[in-house]
Enzyme design. Structure first.
Site, PDB file in Angstrom:
ATOM      1  N   ASP A  64       0.941  -1.181   0.124  1.00  0.00           N
ATOM      2  CA  ASP A  64       0.012  -0.235   0.029  1.00  0.00           C
ATOM      3  C   ASP A  64       0.821   1.352   0.059  1.00  0.00           C
ATOM      4  O   ASP A  64       0.336   2.391  -0.507  1.00  0.00           O
ATOM      5  CB  ASP A  64      -1.074  -0.205   1.168  1.00  0.00           C
ATOM      6  CG  ASP A  64      -0.219  -0.208   2.610  1.00  0.00           C
ATOM      7  OD1 ASP A  64       1.136  -0.236   2.482  1.00  0.00           O
ATOM      8  OD2 ASP A  64      -0.999  -0.466   3.651  1.00  0.00           O
ATOM      9  N   HIS A  65       2.044   1.109   0.409  1.00  0.00           N
ATOM     10  CA  HIS A  65       2.906   2.525   0.560  1.00  0.00           C
ATOM     11  C   HIS A  65       3.865   2.759  -0.728  1.00  0.00           C
ATOM     12  O   HIS A  65       3.411   3.689  -1.458  1.00  0.00           O
ATOM     13  CB  HIS A  65       4.076   2.164   1.607  1.00  0.00           C
ATOM     14  CG  HIS A  65       3.195   2.517   2.965  1.00  0.00           C
ATOM     15  ND1 HIS A  65       2.344   1.541   3.816  1.00  0.00           N
ATOM     16  CD2 HIS A  65       4.044   3.336   3.887  1.00  0.00           C
ATOM     17  CE1 HIS A  65       2.378   2.040   4.706  1.00  0.00           C
ATOM     18  NE2 HIS A  65       2.872   3.053   4.942  1.00  0.00           N
ATOM     19  N   ASP A 119       3.882  -1.085  11.296  1.00  0.00           N
ATOM     20  CA  ASP A 119       3.216  -0.008  10.913  1.00  0.00           C
ATOM     21  C   ASP A 119       2.688   0.836  12.360  1.00  0.00           C
ATOM     22  O   ASP A 119       2.166   0.237  12.749  1.00  0.00           O
ATOM     23  CB  ASP A 119       2.260   0.059   9.829  1.00  0.00           C
ATOM     24  CG  ASP A 119       2.098   1.487   9.435  1.00  0.00           C
ATOM     25  OD1 ASP A 119       2.874   1.848   8.234  1.00  0.00           O
ATOM     26  OD2 ASP A 119       1.457   2.481   9.946  1.00  0.00           O
ATOM     27  N   ARG A 379      -0.213  12.910  10.051  1.00  0.00           N
ATOM     28  CA  ARG A 379       1.145  13.600  10.440  1.00  0.00           C
ATOM     29  C   ARG A 379       1.366  14.581   9.693  1.00  0.00           C
ATOM     30  O   ARG A 379       1.051  14.718   8.312  1.00  0.00           O
ATOM     31  CB  ARG A 379       2.222  12.495  10.053  1.00  0.00           C
ATOM     32  CG  ARG A 379       2.217  11.309  11.064  1.00  0.00           C
ATOM     33  CD  ARG A 379       3.450  10.319  11.040  1.00  0.00           C
ATOM     34  NE  ARG A 379       3.139   9.512  12.226  1.00  0.00           N
ATOM     35  CZ  ARG A 379       3.462   8.138  12.305  1.00  0.00           C
ATOM     36  NH1 ARG A 379       3.840   7.579  11.072  1.00  0.00           N
ATOM     37  NH2 ARG A 379       3.332   7.514  13.359  1.00  0.00           N
ATOM     38  N   SER A 530       6.783   7.187  12.668  1.00  0.00           N
ATOM     39  CA  SER A 530       6.790   5.844  11.976  1.00  0.00           C
ATOM     40  C   SER A 530       7.626   5.049  12.783  1.00  0.00           C
ATOM     41  O   SER A 530       8.517   5.036  13.542  1.00  0.00           O
ATOM     42  CB  SER A 530       7.224   6.418  10.664  1.00  0.00           C
ATOM     43  OG  SER A 530       7.615   5.209  10.069  1.00  0.00           O
ATOM     44  N   ARG A 532       9.375   2.812  11.258  1.00  0.00           N
ATOM     45  CA  ARG A 532      10.351   2.081  10.409  1.00  0.00           C
ATOM     46  C   ARG A 532      11.943   1.858  11.014  1.00  0.00           C
ATOM     47  O   ARG A 532      12.139   2.634  11.522  1.00  0.00           O
ATOM     48  CB  ARG A 532      10.589   3.368   9.226  1.00  0.00           C
ATOM     49  CG  ARG A 532      11.142   4.587   9.598  1.00  0.00           C
ATOM     50  CD  ARG A 532      10.793   5.596   8.525  1.00  0.00           C
ATOM     51  NE  ARG A 532       9.472   5.931   8.194  1.00  0.00           N
ATOM     52  CZ  ARG A 532       9.292   7.106   7.566  1.00  0.00           C
ATOM     53  NH1 ARG A 532      10.164   8.139   7.270  1.00  0.00           N
ATOM     54  NH2 ARG A 532       8.052   7.407   7.500  1.00  0.00           N
TER      55      ARG A 532
HETATM   56  C1  MIC Z   1       4.180   6.346   8.248  1.00  0.00           C
HETATM   57  O1  MIC Z   1       3.082   6.782   8.290  1.00  0.00           O
HETATM   58  O2  MIC Z   1       5.077   7.281   8.642  1.00  0.00           O
HETATM   59  C2  MIC Z   1       4.479   4.876   7.727  1.00  0.00           C
HETATM   60  C3  MIC Z   1       5.074   4.979   6.430  1.00  0.00           C
HETATM   61  O3  MIC Z   1       3.403   4.352   7.374  1.00  0.00           O
HETATM   62  C4  MIC Z   1       5.281   4.262   8.841  1.00  0.00           C
HETATM   63  C5  MIC Z   1       6.084   3.155   8.395  1.00  0.00           C
HETATM   64  C6  MIC Z   1       6.979   3.290   7.497  1.00  0.00           C
HETATM   65  O4  MIC Z   1       7.868   4.163   7.588  1.00  0.00           O
HETATM   66  O5  MIC Z   1       7.160   2.452   6.472  1.00  0.00           O
HETATM   67  C7  MIC Z   1       4.874   4.069  10.033  1.00  0.00           C
HETATM   68  O6  MIC Z   1       3.785   4.836  10.596  1.00  0.00           O
HETATM   69  O7  MIC Z   1       5.008   3.027  10.672  1.00  0.00           O
HETATM   70 FE1  SF4 Z   2      -0.112   4.755   5.023  1.00  0.00          FE
HETATM   71 FE2  SF4 Z   2       1.265   5.670   7.438  1.00  0.00          FE
HETATM   72 FE3  SF4 Z   2       0.003   7.406   5.986  1.00  0.00          FE
HETATM   73 FE4  SF4 Z   2      -1.377   5.502   7.359  1.00  0.00          FE
HETATM   74  S1  SF4 Z   2      -0.143   7.123   8.172  1.00  0.00           S
HETATM   75  S2  SF4 Z   2      -2.061   6.140   5.193  1.00  0.00           S
HETATM   76  S3  SF4 Z   2       0.031   3.748   6.804  1.00  0.00           S
HETATM   77  S4  SF4 Z   2       1.668   6.418   5.248  1.00  0.00           S
END
Ligand code: MIC
Ligand code: SF4
Length: 639
Positions: A64-65, A119, A379, A530, A532
């Protein structure tokens, strides 16, 4: 003894430890999820553990990313993840099927079960009475292999909801209010439970919006009771059998209580550059805007989209505004299209994107220079949109749609009333979710997949230079940025390493390479945001031995330990001033001190002063650090 809702689920899944706040507990994990930006690493780690099949009740690998395929990298990663899912016995959710949290809520979440996901927004499924926690990829790999998930036992916070939301005031405004009260570090070490009369006025997707953004509080997770509303939602998804009623005991004891009167709320917005920088929309009304993006795992349910369509219907998006809409799942998009609401959005001038994270993770739709972008996301960290000087405001879908039409920040409560019809039965079509076959499958690896960095057992003494000093609330987006240009390299740590702290200090990566690494000094809440694990694996690759901070965010602290990097805190926060860039320090007998739990000192190389540090690791964390990370530790001791 009376228990809170979360304590009941923890008790049913406890494999180790006591339910006293702060003590290390092990939890049996029923379900796991991964997404593609963290999944490649998680499956490489799972493969390295040598377990033939996942041992959970259900594990799902979502794409999905990284859905923008501007080169072979993302497509190769999708193929790798699919082959790993087929090989190890997971379900595979194809690109286009939707955002992991939205699809998981619709199709798999079960009240009373445990879920960990690689995530940070995994707590979305807390909207269904599930104990759903965000974790690093390696923790998810261990859980897939049947190992327990370890966290410090959280404190319990209760948020009492009273009253009922007025028209055009939404679940997003509820969580923005809670963020205003608790701030981005107010939830660290805590589980937030929602209770009170107001709960039954909120649908499951509304509850999920609230638990989703509990991640922004830094909370371990957030949870709603499972009740008649939950039963109706599950029934509408054709999953009535998954329902169990669940709630906290009425006399359960909480470590903190807050009350939010839903009837008194007004539309709110989180202003740049933090989700807790909250103001009433009425104060921002009239501000010229450039872009509106509706979607993300926070606000992309069918109800959200139908409300947006109802506001847009028969109107036109302002000529200077770009409106994008990304429905959260194929189910949502299909139903929008079948019911005609999609046509209303298109006719108003919306740009309809695929069902994916999209602009939320900087996969396209970066705003114009100095642009004002209203987003229904969770975010708004500086630069996350892909445009360094853009100002991102987090708002509800209703505020977003009203503002897109007016071309200026608009309080939606001025609009004429709308009504939407939610179907009794959702259209269920799981064709984009593949079941694993019953025969051996080979793993397919593209050239972009590089081995992950090796970590060594902790040495007896560490000598290192301060290669970076940063302030409070550093996010993992600062440490390891995302966006369309960098995300395709999530499985290529050597390549990624050149972007580490890129916006904060472009010289950082080169300096580490030249000096063979060092230590990082930081303020409060280091590593928020995140999950990550790249924000730990890349520093490991660059030779970072320790991060010394005033405090850490939960998932990142765990990721550092899992990578074998020491997350140490100052015994006296004022000492932050004494640790300066480019100066060398010693951690004498660090392995012995970690083993015994004795006080640790950061000794300046001149021998003139030392800084006392806290040695606050659990027994298991000590053993992981001594082994040089969780992978080494797991290989040594099958948990
Ligand atoms: C995000 O919202 O920052 C992400 C991308 O979903 C991350 C995960 C990632 O960095 O792959 C998260 O929220 O954990
Ligand atoms: Fe995707 Fe993270 Fe954004 Fe949710 S917050 S839509 S999981 S990138």
């Amino acid at each position: 003894m009376s228990l809170t809702l979360a304590q009941k689920i923890i008790k049913n899944h406890l494999t180790l430890g006591e339910m006293t706040p702060g003590s290390d507990i092990g939890l049996k994990i029923d379900q796991t999820l991964t997404q593609d930006a963290t999944g490649t690493m998680a499956y490489l780690e799972f493969e390295a553990m040598g377990v033939p099949k996942v041992k959970t009740e259900l594990s799902v690998a979502y794409i999905d990313h990284n859905t923008l395929q501007t080169g072979f990298e993302n497509a190769d990663d999708h193929r790798f993840i699919r082959s790993a899912a087929r090989r190890f016995g997971l379900r595979f959710s194809k690109p286009g099927n939707g955002i992991c949290h939205q699809v998981h809520l619709e199709r798999f979440a079960v009240p009373g079960k445990t879920l960990i996901g690689s995530d940070s927004h995994t707590p979305t499924c807390g909207g269904m009475g599930m104990l759903a926690i965000g974790a690093g990829g390696l923790d998810v790999a261990v859980a897939m292999g049947g190992g327990a998930y370890h966290i410090p036992m959280p404190k319990m916070i209760r948020v009492n909801l009273t009253g009922r939301l007025r028209d055009f005031v939404t679940a997003k405004d509820v969580i923005l209010k809670v963020l205003q009260i608790l701030t981005v570090k107010g939830g660290v070490g805590k589980i937030v439970e929602y209770a009170g009369e107001g709960v039954k006025t909120l649908s499951v997707p509304e509850r999920a919006t609230i638990t989703n953004m509990g991640a922004e509080l830094g909370a371990t997770t957030s949870i709603f009771p499972s009740d008649e509303i939950t039963r109706e939602f599950l029934k509408a998804q054709g999953r009535a059998g998954d329902y169990t009623p669940l709630s906290g005991d009425p006399d359960a004891v909480y470590d903190g209580e807050y009350t939010v009167d839903l009837s008194a709320l007004r539309p709110l917005a989180a202003c740049p550059h933090s989700p807790d920088n909250v103001k009433p929309v009425s104060e921002l009304a009239g501000m010229q805007i450039n872009q509106v993006c509706i979607g993300s795992c926070t606000n992309s349910s069918l109800a959200d989209m139908l409300k947006v369509a109802a506001i847009l219907k028969g109107n036109a998006v302002a000529p200077w505004v770009d409106l994008t809409v990304s429905p959260g799942s194929m189910q949502v998009l299909h139903m929008l299209s079948a019911g005609g609401a999609l046509a209303d959005m298109i006719a108003a001038g919306a740009r309809v994107l695929e069902c994916a994270c999209g602009p939320c993770i900087g996969m396209g739709q970066s705003p114009c220079s100095d642009g004002v972008s209203l987003r229904t996301f969770n975010r708004n960290f500086e630069g996350r949109s892909g445009t360094a000087d853009a100002g991102v405001y987090l708002v509800s879908p209703e505020t977003a749609a009203a503002s897109a039409l007016a071309g200026v920040f608009t309080d939606p409560t001025v609009l004429p009333p709308i009504s939407i019809d939610l179907p009794e039965q959702f259209t269920v079509n799981d064709r984009m979710i593949e079941q694993p076959p019953n025969r051996p499958v080979d793993i397919v690896r593209g050239p972009n997949i590089k081995p992950f960095p090796k970590s060594e057992p902790l040495p007896e003494t560490l000598e290192a230079e301060v290669v970076l000093k940063v302030g409070d609330n550093i996010t993992t987006d600062h440490i390891m940025p995302a966006g369309a240009k960098i995300l395709p390299y999530r499985s290529n740590i050597p390549y990624l390493s050149q972007f580490c702290f890129g916006a904060t200090d472009p010289e950082f990566s080169g300096r580490c390479k030249q000096k063979g690494g060092g230590i990082i000094i930081a303020g409060e809440n280091y590593g928020q945001g995140s999950s990550r694990e790249h924000a730990a694996l890349v520093p490991l690759y660059l030779g970072i031995k320790a991060v010394i901070a005033k405090s850490f965010a939960r998932i990142h602290r765990a990721n550092l330990i899992n990578a074998g990097i020491l997350p140490l805190t100052f015994a006296n926060p004022e000492d932050y001033e004494k640790a300066k860039r480019d100066e060398r320090f010693l951690l004498h007998h660090i392995a012995r001190l970690i083993k015994t739990g004795e006080a640790i000192k950061l000794l300046h190389m001149s021998g003139e002063f030392s800084i006392p540090l806290v040695n606050g690791f659990s027994e298991r964390e000590r053993r992981i650090l001594l082994a040089g990370g969780l992978l080494n530790y797991t290989r040594e001791n099958a948990d």
